[in-house]
Design an enzyme around this catalytic site. Structure first.
Site, PDB file in Angstrom:
ATOM      1  N   HIS A 181      78.215  38.116  20.270  1.00 56.07           N
ATOM      2  CA  HIS A 181      78.868  39.523  20.224  1.00 56.07           C
ATOM      3  C   HIS A 181      79.956  39.621  19.315  1.00 56.07           C
ATOM      4  O   HIS A 181      80.294  40.839  18.738  1.00 56.07           O
ATOM      5  CB  HIS A 181      79.235  40.182  21.448  1.00 56.07           C
ATOM      6  CG  HIS A 181      80.425  39.613  22.187  1.00 56.07           C
ATOM      7  ND1 HIS A 181      80.355  38.980  23.196  1.00 56.07           N
ATOM      8  CD2 HIS A 181      81.502  40.263  22.089  1.00 56.07           C
ATOM      9  CE1 HIS A 181      81.621  38.626  23.522  1.00 56.07           C
ATOM     10  NE2 HIS A 181      82.439  39.589  22.802  1.00 56.07           N
ATOM     11  N   ASP A 212      74.787  34.547  24.640  1.00 55.75           N
ATOM     12  CA  ASP A 212      76.058  34.841  23.876  1.00 55.75           C
ATOM     13  C   ASP A 212      76.860  33.906  23.296  1.00 55.75           C
ATOM     14  O   ASP A 212      78.261  33.690  23.220  1.00 55.75           O
ATOM     15  CB  ASP A 212      76.976  35.603  24.936  1.00 55.75           C
ATOM     16  CG  ASP A 212      78.151  36.630  24.201  1.00 55.75           C
ATOM     17  OD1 ASP A 212      77.910  36.801  23.179  1.00 55.75           O
ATOM     18  OD2 ASP A 212      78.657  37.134  24.884  1.00 55.75           O
ATOM     19  N   SER A 290      87.098  36.377  23.678  1.00 55.09           N
ATOM     20  CA  SER A 290      85.802  35.994  23.546  1.00 55.09           C
ATOM     21  C   SER A 290      85.715  34.999  22.375  1.00 55.09           C
ATOM     22  O   SER A 290      86.325  35.023  21.420  1.00 55.09           O
ATOM     23  CB  SER A 290      85.082  37.236  23.064  1.00 55.09           C
ATOM     24  OG  SER A 290      84.824  38.144  24.131  1.00 55.09           O
TER      25      SER A 290
END
Length: 630
Positions: A181, A212, A290
């Site tokens: 993402h 992901d 992330s």
């Protein structure tokens, strides 16, 4: 970190052969879910906001409170399935759509206009004096991404460009690992090393949306001077110390937070459409973390930070993608030169905890799960039948509550075994059918989504016929449109219907670009088109082919509830160029529809209409209500 959940379909992690990326792994079996939650696939947390574009459908009719309540229950994987989301989900529009009392956030990218984290970061950041010179910190880099997402309501154009930042780390062979993402819909990706003031252009080699994970490469040799890639470590144990490193909100330098492993189980990945093994930790994970690594005490990478659980009742619940899932992604890429996805059995299951139910099915012991339905596109469609009881998977016994042995003293959801497989692998199932035990083999395939969670190629297909705009129904389109505009019936199909063949789509009339040729139809929007001139539509490419080959006087489109739209063919052809010019549209169709049409099932095959109650596929199908997609 964006997270994503989508069905309870299980996916993989067993590596075969010798992978290029070394993972020191331990045996996960001694002999060998999260309940469905409200999930959101958030947009990347950005420095420049990406304002939501509206279409002529913006002033959609208001619904009654009763209908609105029903629609909310059906909203994307059901609203109750959306507790996961990523750090990027600090968008005012998105926040207005989801209550924050119980929401998973996968904190992937940071943006400068996000507020409220400065105090938390000061409290959560650990004293890094002892590890600030550790070499493994130098392998963690900051990611700068420019995103240009499609406009699903106006599929011939893109949304406004925006930027975001995240984290990544070196894994050797000139490659970096981050979250998918963080680089979704990327138009430019740059990375910067710790202590350096130069940003280097990176290339996205592969993206695994469901897990992901994304693989990057940097060709500039200067970027790699003195670089030491990280080494992957074992799957940790409960209470093992864990350190999360990245570039979260609150500053430009590297950040380190500490905690312990609090849980290891199959977890919903909010950004994808799978449930895979996940490590729950109590170390702080914030926007920008992330794609950053999590380390054990030996400085080995034990996973990738990707999401957190946000709730008024809990705090400091973060999630890490374990190295077992990472190694599966890398092995898949090495085998195929691209990411092919995690496979699925494609079956709907029910637990067999009730002794009367087991006795009725002639199951002699406390074991097994009941096959309630088999998806037509799955590898098991010609092997398993409704009413079969699966009692073992590759020799591992399946308990009546749907779990299997995990490591020495633990048990884990049955879908974990499926997630170890690769696409094309065979699995041996031990089943009881009508009281008789037998073994069958089935091929593992990725699940075929009737309504996809991500658009391959990045841009949705569309076809414009005399101002009538047709496009396939997708989850991003549902997210972009207001739920009342989509309609309860269409949402029901999106949630409760399954593909009958690979390539099937739900094609909708998205909107009508008003013109004299289509007068009387300009109020139509988000209606499923079922037939064209009497032929049932299989996908949007099929519709385009039917329109192109039509020689009849009229173009007759049949929609749900026997609604008709009839156009005069020659008048439509004459009006189309003017409509495109008036609305500033470059082409009457997307580039993929210019390719020759290949029928996915055969011209003469008759397809039955979808039965809405035929095959529930919600993500709440396993766990606490006793149902599960495998």
């Amino acid at each position: 970190m964006a997270i994503a959940v989508a069905s309870s379909w299980f996916n993989a992690l067993a590596a075969t052969g010798t992978p290029r990326y070394t993972v020191s792994s331990q045996r996960l079996f001694s002999s060998p879910q999260i309940s469905a939650t409200r999930l959101i696939i958030p947009k990347a947390a950005s420095k420049s906001q990406n304002p939501k574009k509206r279409t002529p459908k913006e002033h959609a009719r208001k619904s009654s409170p009763e209908k609105e309540a029903n629609v909310q229950k059906l909203s994307r994987r059901s609203r109750d399935e959306r507790q996961y989301s990523n750090a990027d989900d600090y968008n005012d529009n998105k926040n207005a759509e989801q209550p924050q009392s119980t929401a998973f956030k996968s904190f992937g990218t940071q943006r400068k206009n996000a507020k409220g984290f400065m105090g938390n970061l000061k409290d959560q950041q650990v004293d890094t004096a002892k590890i600030q010179d550790a070499s493994f910190l130098n392998a963690v880099v900051k990611v700068y991404c420019t995103h240009t997402a499609p406009d699903y309501s106006l599929p011939w154009q893109k949304q406004r460009q925006y930027t975001s930042t995240g984290s990544a780390f070196m894994i050797g062979d000139g490659k970096l690992l981050t979250n998918a993402h963080c680089v979704e819909h990327n138009t430019q990706v740059k990375v910067k090393r710790r202590g350096d003031d130069t940003k280097y252009v990176a290339k996205v080699l592969a993206k695994g949306m469901e897990c992901d994970i994304a693989l990057l490469s940097v060709e500039n040799e200067k970027f790699w001077e003195g670089a030491e890639p990280l080494q992957f470590g074992h799957l940790p144990r409960l209470q093992d110390p864990v350190t999360v490193v990245g570039y979260p909100l609150g500053g430009d330098t590297i950040s380190v937070t500490k905690g312990v492993v609090s849980r290891i189980e199959v977890t919903s990945y909010a950004h994808g459409s799978a449930e895979l093994l996940g490590i729950q930790i109590d170390a702080a994970i914030n926007p920008g973390n992330s794609g950053g690594p999590a380390f054990n005490d030996q400085g080995e990478c034990i996973g990738v930070a990707f999401q957190v659980y946000r709730s008024d009742d809990v705090e400091n619940i973060g999630y890490v993608i374990p190295t077992t899932v990472v190694s599966h992604f890398l092995d898949d890429y090495e085998r195929n030169g691209k990411y092919t996805g995690f496979p699925s059995l494609g079956i709907l299951l029910q637990k067999l905890e009730n002794p009367a139910l087991r006795a009725c099915l002639k199951v002699p012991s406390n074991e097994g799960v009941l096959v309630r339905r088999v998806e037509p596109t799955s590898g098991a469609s010609n092997v398993l039948k409704e009413g079969d009881v699966i009692v073992s998977f590759d020799g591992v016994e399946v308990g009546s509550e749907g779990t299997v042995p995990f490591r020495s003293t633990e048990r884990i959801a049955f879908r974990y075994l499926i997630s170890q497989k690769f696409t094309g692998d065979l699995a041996e199932l031990g089943i009881i059918r009508s009281g008789a035990f037998m073994k069958v083999n089935t091929a593992m395939k990725p699940r075929v989504h009737l309504v996809p969670y991500h658009i391959e190629g990045g841009q949705p297909s569309y076809l414009i016929v005399a101002g009538l705009v047709f496009t396939p129904l997708s989850e991003p389109l549902i997210d972009e449109e207001c739920e009342d505009s989509i309609g309860l019936k269409l949402l029901t199909k999106a949630r409760y219907s399954m593909a009958r063949f690979k390539g099937e789509q739900i094609v909708i009339l998205s909107q009508v670009l008003a013109n004299e040729v289509n007068i009387g139809y300009e109020g139509m929007s988000n209606e499923q088109v079922l037939k064209f001139n009497g032929t049932r539509i299989k996908n949007i490419h099929h519709l385009a082919n039917l329109v192109d080959s039509c020689k009849d006087k009229y173009l007759i489109f049949e929609f749900e509830d026997n609604y008709l739209a009839v156009l005069e063919r020659e008048a439509s052809s004459a009006a189309s160029p003017c409509i495109l010019k008036d609305y500033g549209i470059p082409s009457e169709r997307s580039s993929d529809l210019l390719e020759p049409y290949v029928d996915p099932v055969g011209e003469n095959q008759v397809l039955e209409h979808h039965d809405l109650g035929d095959s529930p596929v919600t993500n709440s199908d396993f766990g606490f209500d006793g149902l599960q997609w495998a």
